[in-house]
Design a protein around this motif. Structure first.
Motif, PDB file in Angstrom:
ATOM      1  N   ARG A 119       0.807  -1.225   0.000  1.00  0.00           N
ATOM      2  CA  ARG A 119       0.000   0.000   0.000  1.00  0.00           C
ATOM      3  C   ARG A 119       0.836   1.269   0.000  1.00  0.00           C
ATOM      4  N   LEU A 120       2.111   1.202  -0.422  1.00  0.00           N
ATOM      5  CA  LEU A 120       2.838   2.437  -0.699  1.00  0.00           C
ATOM      6  C   LEU A 120       2.239   3.106  -1.930  1.00  0.00           C
ATOM      7  N   ASN A 121       1.663   2.293  -2.804  1.00  0.00           N
ATOM      8  CA  ASN A 121       0.812   2.773  -3.894  1.00  0.00           C
ATOM      9  C   ASN A 121      -0.597   2.250  -3.663  1.00  0.00           C
ATOM     10  N   GLN A 122      -1.591   3.043  -3.917  1.00  0.00           N
ATOM     11  CA  GLN A 122      -2.970   2.589  -3.822  1.00  0.00           C
ATOM     12  C   GLN A 122      -3.414   2.102  -5.191  1.00  0.00           C
ATOM     13  N   SER A 123      -3.823   0.860  -5.276  1.00  0.00           N
ATOM     14  CA  SER A 123      -4.283   0.317  -6.562  1.00  0.00           C
ATOM     15  C   SER A 123      -5.580   0.991  -6.988  1.00  0.00           C
ATOM     16  N   SER A 124      -5.824   1.013  -8.292  1.00  0.00           N
ATOM     17  CA  SER A 124      -7.040   1.626  -8.830  1.00  0.00           C
ATOM     18  C   SER A 124      -8.242   0.707  -8.659  1.00  0.00           C
ATOM     19  N   SER A 125      -8.004  -0.600  -8.767  1.00  0.00           N
ATOM     20  CA  SER A 125      -9.065  -1.585  -8.560  1.00  0.00           C
ATOM     21  C   SER A 125      -8.406  -2.934  -8.312  1.00  0.00           C
ATOM     22  N   GLY A 126      -9.222  -3.907  -7.949  1.00  0.00           N
ATOM     23  CA  GLY A 126      -8.714  -5.229  -7.627  1.00  0.00           C
ATOM     24  C   GLY A 126      -8.507  -5.397  -6.135  1.00  0.00           C
ATOM     25  N   GLU A 127      -7.982  -6.549  -5.748  1.00  0.00           N
ATOM     26  CA  GLU A 127      -7.840  -6.889  -4.332  1.00  0.00           C
ATOM     27  C   GLU A 127      -6.458  -7.453  -4.037  1.00  0.00           C
ATOM     28  N   VAL A 128      -5.993  -7.203  -2.810  1.00  0.00           N
ATOM     29  CA  VAL A 128      -4.827  -7.872  -2.248  1.00  0.00           C
ATOM     30  C   VAL A 128      -5.305  -8.630  -1.015  1.00  0.00           C
ATOM     31  N   ILE A 129      -5.104  -9.942  -1.012  1.00  0.00           N
ATOM     32  CA  ILE A 129      -5.506 -10.794   0.103  1.00  0.00           C
ATOM     33  C   ILE A 129      -4.229 -11.266   0.779  1.00  0.00           C
ATOM     34  N   PHE A 130      -4.024 -10.848   2.019  1.00  0.00           N
ATOM     35  CA  PHE A 130      -2.803 -11.170   2.753  1.00  0.00           C
ATOM     36  C   PHE A 130      -3.175 -11.921   4.017  1.00  0.00           C
ATOM     37  N   GLN A 131      -2.697 -13.158   4.104  1.00  0.00           N
ATOM     38  CA  GLN A 131      -3.016 -14.031   5.233  1.00  0.00           C
ATOM     39  C   GLN A 131      -4.526 -14.106   5.460  1.00  0.00           C
ATOM     40  N   ASN A 132      -5.221 -14.357   4.348  1.00  0.00           N
ATOM     41  CA  ASN A 132      -6.672 -14.555   4.332  1.00  0.00           C
ATOM     42  C   ASN A 132      -7.479 -13.307   4.681  1.00  0.00           C
ATOM     43  N   GLU A 133      -6.850 -12.150   4.589  1.00  0.00           N
ATOM     44  CA  GLU A 133      -7.551 -10.906   4.889  1.00  0.00           C
ATOM     45  C   GLU A 133      -7.399  -9.928   3.734  1.00  0.00           C
ATOM     46  N   GLN A 134      -8.492  -9.319   3.350  1.00  0.00           N
ATOM     47  CA  GLN A 134      -8.477  -8.325   2.278  1.00  0.00           C
ATOM     48  C   GLN A 134      -7.915  -7.023   2.826  1.00  0.00           C
ATOM     49  N   ILE A 135      -6.775  -6.577   2.262  1.00  0.00           N
ATOM     50  CA  ILE A 135      -6.099  -5.401   2.816  1.00  0.00           C
ATOM     51  C   ILE A 135      -6.090  -4.218   1.843  1.00  0.00           C
ATOM     52  N   THR A 136      -6.810  -4.323   0.742  1.00  0.00           N
ATOM     53  CA  THR A 136      -6.729  -3.310  -0.305  1.00  0.00           C
ATOM     54  C   THR A 136      -7.105  -1.919   0.177  1.00  0.00           C
ATOM     55  N   ASN A 137      -8.065  -1.841   1.075  1.00  0.00           N
ATOM     56  CA  ASN A 137      -8.568  -0.529   1.492  1.00  0.00           C
ATOM     57  C   ASN A 137      -8.442  -0.268   2.983  1.00  0.00           C
ATOM     58  N   VAL A 138      -7.655  -1.075   3.691  1.00  0.00           N
ATOM     59  CA  VAL A 138      -7.517  -0.837   5.127  1.00  0.00           C
ATOM     60  C   VAL A 138      -6.788   0.488   5.358  1.00  0.00           C
ATOM     61  N   LYS A 139      -7.102   1.132   6.478  1.00  0.00           N
ATOM     62  CA  LYS A 139      -6.532   2.444   6.780  1.00  0.00           C
ATOM     63  C   LYS A 139      -6.124   2.529   8.240  1.00  0.00           C
ATOM     64  N   GLY A 140      -5.439   3.621   8.552  1.00  0.00           N
ATOM     65  CA  GLY A 140      -5.125   3.943   9.931  1.00  0.00           C
ATOM     66  C   GLY A 140      -4.336   2.867  10.642  1.00  0.00           C
ATOM     67  N   LYS A 141      -4.755   2.551  11.858  1.00  0.00           N
ATOM     68  CA  LYS A 141      -4.034   1.596  12.689  1.00  0.00           C
ATOM     69  C   LYS A 141      -3.973   0.224  12.035  1.00  0.00           C
ATOM     70  N   LYS A 142      -5.043  -0.147  11.347  1.00  0.00           N
ATOM     71  CA  LYS A 142      -5.056  -1.452  10.695  1.00  0.00           C
ATOM     72  C   LYS A 142      -3.997  -1.525   9.607  1.00  0.00           C
ATOM     73  N   LEU A 143      -3.824  -0.458   8.859  1.00  0.00           N
ATOM     74  CA  LEU A 143      -2.794  -0.425   7.821  1.00  0.00           C
ATOM     75  C   LEU A 143      -1.404  -0.529   8.441  1.00  0.00           C
ATOM     76  N   LEU A 144      -1.192   0.143   9.565  1.00  0.00           N
ATOM     77  CA  LEU A 144       0.101   0.057  10.258  1.00  0.00           C
ATOM     78  C   LEU A 144       0.385  -1.376  10.701  1.00  0.00           C
ATOM     79  N   LEU A 145      -0.644  -2.064  11.169  1.00  0.00           N
ATOM     80  CA  LEU A 145      -0.470  -3.453  11.596  1.00  0.00           C
ATOM     81  C   LEU A 145      -0.125  -4.358  10.412  1.00  0.00           C
ATOM     82  N   VAL A 146      -0.750  -4.088   9.269  1.00  0.00           N
ATOM     83  CA  VAL A 146      -0.440  -4.866   8.065  1.00  0.00           C
ATOM     84  C   VAL A 146       1.002  -4.622   7.635  1.00  0.00           C
TER      85      VAL A 146
END
Length: 257
Positions: free
Chosen positions: A54-81
């Motif tokens: 997420r240093l770049n925000q994708s225009s569309s599509g999904e990133v699934i990391f360890q069974n969790e969708q992280i494409t649009n996570v923000k704030g503290k959740k993004l820091l944890l990812v």
């Protein structure tokens, strides 16, 4: 049985000027793989890695990391990812005036409070662990040297040590050997391979050097103009396949760079 823990689904990135850097890339990555991504300059390799963490925000599509969708996570959740994703950069990204060990300790900042992080108040356990990691990458004797006193290959090993200190599940390395001589390049790739094999950390490495990718990676992905044009084992990457990734001029440039 495969152990898929990272997946991209129809990942697309269009920059404001209309450049389509990624075109619906769908890939899966297994735990403990060392994967090399190759392709000509401007193919979308760096954009792909930066879209994962997420240093770049994708225009569309999904990133699934360890069974969790992280494409649009923000704030503290993004820091944890991001805490679980180590990043190694072409230009090392070290604090040059700081000691080697303190640069490694920066891998622990994601686990600290903002106040402790700002004042560099690392625990005794973290310091001992950082020194042990420097021993692992052959830099224990340089622990208290300034980072700018080290050679390029040594600085990149500090970058690897910092990533290990983060205790990530995934390491992304963007052209980590682009500015290094052949001997230093081999050392860096050997350390990345050892991390993948010994720690079970999936490692995705962008490379220009096809021969290095074939030597060290367990799997190679070829990207051209934002699309995946090859995905297979190193022994499947023959001359015909390489020519599908690079045009003749691009091939000469990449193999001799």
């Amino acid at each position: 049985m495969t152990d898929i823990f990272l997946e991209t689904r129809n990942l697309k990135k269009v920059y404001p000027d209309g450049t389509e850097a990624l075109k619906n890339i769908t890939l899966t990555f297994n735990k403990g793989e060392l994967v090399s991504i190759i392709g000509p300059s401007g193919a979308g390799k760096s954009t792909f890695l930066r879209s994962i963490n997420r240093l770049n925000q994708s225009s569309s599509g999904e990133v699934i990391f360890q069974n969790e969708q992280i494409t649009n996570v923000k704030g503290k959740k993004l820091l944890l990812v991001r805490r679980q994703i180590g990043m190694i950069f072409q230009d090392f990204n070290l604090i040059k005036r700081s000691t080697t060990v303190r640069n490694v300790l920066h891998g622990r900042l994601g686990y600290m409070s903002s106040l402790k992080g700002a004042f560099g108040k690392f625990s005794e356990e973290d310091v001992k662990e950082a020194l042990a990691i420097l021993r692992r990458v052959g830099l224990e004797d340089h622990a208290f040297k300034r980072a700018d006193e080290l050679s390029g290959g040594q600085q990149q090993r500090v970058g690897i040590a910092r990533a290990i200190a983060q205790k990530p599940a995934l390491i992304l390395a963007d052209e980590p050997i682009a500015s290094l001589d052949p001997s230093s390049s081999s050392n860096v790739m050997n350390y990345l391979k050892n991390i993948s094999e010994e720690d079970g950390i999936t490692t995705i490495v962008n490379l220009h050097q096809v021969d290095v990718a074939k030597r060290f990676a367990s799997r190679i992905i070829g990207i051209k103009a934002g699309e995946v044009v090859f995905d297979g084992k190193p022994n499947e990457l023959n001359e015909q396949r390489i020519n599908e990734i690079y045009d003749q001029r691009g091939l000469v440039n990449e193999l001799t760079s």
